[in-house]
Structures are given as structure tokens and as C-alpha cells.
Motif scaffolding. Structure first.
Motif, short mmCIF file in Angstrom:
data_model
loop_
_atom_site.label_atom_id
_atom_site.label_comp_id
_atom_site.label_asym_id
_atom_site.label_seq_id
_atom_site.Cartn_x
_atom_site.Cartn_y
_atom_site.Cartn_z
N ILE A 130 34.94 85.85 93.68
CA ILE A 130 36.09 85.38 92.89
C ILE A 130 36.51 83.99 93.34
CG2 ILE A 130 38.49 85.83 92.28
CD1 ILE A 130 37.90 88.80 92.65
N TYR A 143 35.64 89.66 98.37
CA TYR A 143 36.01 89.05 97.09
C TYR A 143 35.59 87.58 97.03
CZ TYR A 143 38.68 93.34 96.94
OH TYR A 143 39.03 94.67 96.95
N ALA A 159 34.53 87.80 89.37
CA ALA A 159 34.89 89.22 89.51
C ALA A 159 33.94 90.11 88.71
CB ALA A 159 36.33 89.42 89.04
#
Length: 655
Positions: free
Chosen positions: A194, A191, A216
Motif C-alpha cells: 500500500i 502493508y 492493497a
């Protein structure tokens, strides 16, 4: 009573503020792994020497921001204490302080305002587009470095345990634990887009949450792999993460531009609803169909090109990268490598660049050891090395760079050569990668890809040896080897020149020409006789330079524009040839004497090409200065405008 750790942190914080002109002279403050970085309002209020003398400060760098090196582990505590004192968070603007004019004269108010304007102008001059980009990249990734290090180490442990399970060396019952470790590792890298989106939005002045959403979006959450979106340029199916963090940073930068404009156009009553929705819609579509395909090509090409260079260039590429990394650090250019490292880790599982670049620190360590041995009489230098060497071995190179090798000059160059040798070994052995970024030196060993740890260690040892040999034989400045005993010998040697029976002496002009009033000299420091009693002469075309004293040559500038003497009664006399002629780097100067030579008044010291200096658009005015004139009664001899060579300029007698 020894101070507690908490007291030490408070003391360092307060002393830093004291030496930078107080909290009112700081705009904002952040920190990296080793440095407190402050944006300063008025550089003239900063006492650089005072900062360096603070117990706990390892070095100071005056770059785009003022960087005070306090070392790993301490830096976050000091930075937190400093922002806590003024009631802001890291990176937030400090409360503005109006200039207090109470008790100030008009002249002082004007001077204070002038200093403020000058500082603002200086800040503008520093803000080149390249520096702004590099600063932004640095600010985006610095907060993530602890996460990279922690997750990388956990991932390294997971990889080792997985290999041991496959080999049957440990029980398969550890499989679930390894899975948990991988969850933690993937919590950062899966991730990452993000986190980068949030930090990039903060850096560019957009809403942090919107930046996170755009990050995202590049992961294409919820896309059906059986019915994927297609690249509008080539029709191929798009994949999650295409374009990588390079695309995220660019997309969020565009987001910041759109959002700021919308805040201006949209009425306040509906701004909180309309602006976020329109921003996300426009930039989301733009990111998916434009940024991701283009950035994907750039990212893949960049990673492929680096791998190709390392595979083809091998040892040669390794040497160049290892040798040039420290100069890149000096100019702040190394920040551009951070997204490259991360993109390579995302695409290939490791970055082969970091182990090579880490060799630059190994060269510093080798150079420091050579200095320690050769300069053991210089207690101040060796004490600094003792303090900086342990963290240097662990991969924190700033104390060695800014506290030891760079100030000495040549050792910095030989340390770079050592880094190049280490880089050549790692590049020549090949396939040495790091699974995360952050540390270097010995601290990087746990992050080296499985099976290539020994190749990395061999590179470190080669870097140590290269930096040591190059520095030991070619990089030791002579003045660095002078200890207190040697300095005392030099002082005694100078004393032997002084005739204690003499009570008076004269100083004669080193050049023939036209005498000018000292306050008319085009150099404020000289015009105010800051260095001592001064007489200025504009030379005629007689190229010869003459000794102004009976005594000894004690100093010759490397650029040959200044020569120092001590005469028979102990006066320290400096002949400064021209104004700003240091810029010529010795061109047009031919000095025939050397330090330690005994001279008599009128002896020819060498020659100067005055026309060359004039053609270089520099002022040839030559100053004769008694730098310790406070110890003597000195009277300037009244002469006409014209002075011949060896005319008496000053009569002196011991007080």
C-alpha cells in the motif's frame, strides 16, 4: 558566540541557496539519508566550489540532480528549512520566477535566455530511459527508508527477546511485549504494497489514493482461502502479495497512464466520479489476472537467482559485489537494488545482498585510515578524513567517497578492492542476511539475522584491513602526501632557479611552423588569453619539441599534452601542445624530461607525432603561455608567418 543548532540550519540553508543561484534557480527539492537533492534550472549559476566551502557541507555531487551532502540527522532539517522558505513541500515544484530584465542590456537578455535554453537542453540530454527509471525507483523508496530502519530495529529486538524467552534467560511475561514489537514491525512490511502504491502514484503523476488501493488489491483482502482465485495461466491458487512490490510499481505506472487519458476524455462535470471508478476497475482486474501472475514469476526467479549466485559463487560472488558497489553508487545504479532487497525480505525474511554490499563502506574506511597515516603532513586532507571517518564507520559513506577517495583517484580503486575482500569473507561464510534495509557499516549489526552477527563483523574487519593494505601500498598519490612544509620546500627550490640579477629574459618557440593570430585559435579560453600572454604556432612536420626557456620543468600533464616551466626571472611558462589533445591520453606524445629537470632554451624535450594528432581530427596548434604575465612587461616579437625552432616569441622584463 557559538551559533545555536537552529541558527546553523538556517545558515546552511541560506548559503546553499546563495551558491546555487537563489531559490529562483531551483525547480524542486527532496532529500535522502545524507543529501539535499535539488533539480537545478540553470547549471551555469551554480558555484560548485562555493558550495563545497560551506561550513557543514561534506561534499557535492553534480548528477541528474545537484546533491549537497550535509550528513544524517542534519539533512532533513536543512531540507525542511529550505522548502519552508519558499512555501512548498518536499518534492513540490518551486514557484516559477520570471526573468527580471530591468536594467539589462539587449546583449545580457539574450545571454540570459541562451543560458536558460542551454540548461533546458542539458536537462533533456541527461534524461535517458534508464536514468528516469532509476530516479523513479529512488523517489518511491527514499521516503520509506526511515520506516524500514525503525521497524527493522524493533523487529531485531523482538527476535532477540523471543530467543531469550525460548532459552529461559528471561521471563515469559515479556511475551506480550514481544508481540507488540512484532505488531509494529509488521505494520511496515505487511502493508508495504500500500505504501509503495501511494508513493509510486505520486511519482508517476497518478492520484495517490488510487495507487494505494492498487497496492492493497495485490494483498487480495477478503479472499476466502477455501475458495481462492486461480491463476489464469496455470490454474494454481493465487496468494496474497503475489508479484510483490515489483508488480505494484508496474501496475501503478499503468494506472497513471489510464488515469491521465481519462482526465482528458471524461467531461469535467463527472470526472471526479467516473475517472477513479473506471481506473480502479480496469487496473484492478489487470493487476489481479495479469500483473500478479507475471510479476510473481519474475520476483520468485529474481530472488532464487540471487540466492543461487551467492550459494554457488560464495566468496567469488561476494568479492565481485563488494568491489563493484561503489561504482554503482557513483552512477546511481544502486537504486535498482532497493526493490530487490525488499522483495527478498518479503519472501525469505532477510536480504543476503545488503551485508555484502555494506562491505564497500568498510573498504572506504580502511582506505581513509591509510591516507590519514601516509598523508599526515597534508593537514587539509587529514582534517577532512577526521570529519568523514566517524560517520563512515557507522555506514554513511558519501563524505568519504566524494570528499576523500574519489577526488584522489587511486584510493577510490583500492577502497573498492577492500570492499571486495570484505564481501568475499561475508559471501564465503554465507547465510548472512539483514532483516531490513537502510543503514550499513556498524549500524547494520542490530539488523543482521540471528546467529550470523560475528560473520558480518569479520567481513567488516576484512574490509577495513583490505582497504587499508591496498591503499597504503598501492593507492597513495604522491601529491596527496605533500604538506605545507613540503610545498614551501618546493617553492624554495623553484626560487633557487631564479637569478635575481637578471632583469630580462626571452621566450622562444617550442615548435617550428606557422604563427597565427591568437584570436583565430579554435579555443575560446586561449583566444582570449585568459591564462596569460599567449603566442600560437601551427607546427610543421618537425616532430621535435624544444624548451622555450632557461629554467626548470615544474609540471608535466599525465596526458603529456602540456609542460610547465619556471624561467630564470621567475616567469611561469606553459607549453600547451594542440587543442583538446587531452583526449588522446598521451598517445602520439613522447616526453623525455621529467618534473624537476633543469633545461636550457633549445633543449629537445621530446617528440610529437603531428600526423597522428591530425588523423585523430584534432587541432595541433601549440600555445606558449606566460601564466603569471601580469607580473611582467611582455611584448610579443613581430615575426613573419613562418617561425623556425627556437625563434624568439616574447621579450620580457621585470616590472
Amino acid at each position: 558566540m557559538a551559533e545555536t543548532p537552529e541558527e546553523k540550519i538556517k545558515r546552511i540553508s541560506q548559503e546553499i541557496y546563495s551558491e546555487v543561484g537563489g531559490t529562483e534557480n531551483v525547480e524542486k527539492l527532496i532529500h535522502c539519508m545524507t543529501r539535499v537533492r535539488m533539480t537545478i534550472k540553470d547549471d551555469s549559476k551554480v558555484d560548485m566550489e562555493g558550495l563545497k566551502k560551506i561550513d557543514g557541507v561534506m561534499g557535492v555531487v553534480d548528477d541528474e540532480t545537484l546533491q549537497v551532502i550535509v550528513g544524517p540527522g542534519t539533512v532533513n532539517k536543512v531540507a525542511d528549512e529550505m522548502v519552508k522558505e519558499v512555501g512548498v513541500k518536499l518534492g513540490e515544484p518551486f514557484p516559477s520566477a520570471k526573468m527580471d530584465t530591468t536594467g539589462m542590456t539587449d546583449k545580457e537578455i539574450v545571454e540570459a535566455k541562451a543560458a536558460e535554453v542551454k540548461a533546458a537542453q542539458k536537462a533533456k540530454q541527461k534524461q535517458t530511459p534508464i536514468k528516469r527509471v532509476l530516479k523513479s525507483i529512488s523517489n518511491i523508496f527514499i521516503p520509506l527508508i526511515p520506516a524500514f530502519v525503525g521497524a527493522g530495529l524493533i523487529g531485531g529486538v523482538a527476535a532477540v527477546m523471543s530467543n531469550l524467552i525460548v532459552a529461559g534467560d528471561i521471563s515469559k511475561s515479556y511475551t506480550d511485549f514481544v508481540t507488540i514489537l512484532k505488531f509494529i514491525q509488521n505494520g511496515v512490511f505487511s502493508y508495504l504494497a500500500i505504501y509503495v502504491g501511494i508513493n509510486a502514484a505520486t511519482e508517476f503523476g497518478a492520484t495517490a489514493g488510487l495507487g494505494g488501493v492498487i497496492g492493497a488489491v495485490t494483498l487480495l483482502p477478503g479472499m476466502d482461502i477455501n475458495a481462492p482465485l486461480h491463476n489464469i495461466f496455470n490454474g494454481q491458487a493465487m496468494s496474497a502479495g503475489q508479484g510483490g512490490i515489483i508488480g505494484v510499481i508496474f501496475a501503478v505506472w499503468v494506472l497513471s497512464l489510464i488515469e491521465k487519458q481519462l482526465h482528458k476524455w471524461v467531461p469535467d462535470a463527472i470526472d471526479i466520479i467516473v475517472t477513479p471508478a473506471i481506473s480502479l476497475l480496469l487496473i484492478g482486474v489487470f493487476t489481479i489476472f495479469i500483473v500478479m501472475p507475471v510479476a510473481g514469476v519474475i520476483s520468485s526467479s529474481l530472488v532464487g537467482a540471487i540466492n543461487w549466485i551467492l550459494n554457488i559463487g560464495g566468496a567469488f560472488s561476494g568479492f565481485a559485489l563488494g568491489a563493484l558497489f561503489l561504482p554503482m553508487v557513483m552512477f546511481g545504479l544502486h537504486q535498482i537494488l532497493t526493490p530487490i532487497h525488499i522483495e527478498m525480505i518479503n519472501k525469505t525474511g532477510s536480504t543476503p545482498l545488503l551485508p555484502i554490499l555494506a562491505m564497500a563502506g568498510a573498504g572506504q574506511v580502511g582506505a581513509a585510515v591509510a591516507l590519514w597515516i601516509k598523508c599526515r603532513k597534508n593537514k587539509q586532507l587529514t582534517n577532512m578524513i577526521k570529519g568523514a571517518l566517524p560517520v563512515g564507520i557507522l555506514g554513511i559513506g558519501e563524505p568519504l567517497i566524494y570528499g576523500v577517495t574519489l577526488p584522489l583517484g587511486r584510493p577510490f580503486i583500492t577502497a573498492c578492492i577492500g570492499g571486495g575482500i570484505g564481501g568475499a569473507v561475508v559471501g564465503g561464510l554465507g547465510h548472512v542476511g539483514a532483516i531490513a534495509i537502510g543503514p550499513s557499516g556498524l549500524a547494520l549489526i542490530p539488523l543482521i539475522t540471528s546467529g550470523r552477527v560475528m560473520a558480518y563483523i569479520l567481513g567488516i574487519l576484512a574490509g577495513y584491513a583490505g582497504g587499508f593494505v591496498a591503499t597504503y601500498f598501492f593507492g597513495i598519490p604522491k601529491d596527496a602526501m605533500v604538506g605545507e612544509e613540503d610545498a614551501a620546500e618546493v617553492q624554495d627550490d623553484n626560487a633557487s632557479v631564479i637569478d635575481s640579477n637578471l632583469k630580462t629574459a626571452t621566450i622562444t618557440t617550442p615548435v617550428a611552423g606557422t604563427r597565427v593570430a591568437i584570436d583565430a585559435v579554435n579555443d575560446p579560453m586561449m583566444a582570449q588569453e585568459v591564462m596569460g600572454k599567449t603566442v600560437a604556432v601551427i607546427p610543421n612536420m618537425d616532430s621535435k619539441i624544444y624548451s622555450p626557456v632557461n629554467g626548470k620543468v615544474t609540471m608535466i600533464a599525465e596526458t603529456k599534452h602540456a609542460i610547465g616551466f619556471i624561467n630564470e626571472i621567475g616567469e611561469e611558462v606553459l607549453v600547451h601542445i594542440g587543442i583538446d589533445t587531452v583526449k588522446l591520453n598521451g598517445k602520439f606524445f613522447n616526453i623525455d624530461v621529467k618534473v624537476g629537470d633543469l633545461v636550457k632554451q633549445g633543449d629537445i624535450l621530446g617528440s610529437v607525432d603531428w600526423q597522428g594528432i591530425i588523423d585523430s581530427k584534432l587541432d595541433p596548434t601549440t600555445m606558449t603561455i606566460v601564466t603569471n604575465s601580469i607580473e611582467y612587461e611582455i611584448s610579443k616579437v613581430e615575426l613573419g608567418d613562418k617561425v623556425e625552432a627556437n625563434s624568439v616569441l616574447m621579450d620580457n622584463k621585470v616590472q
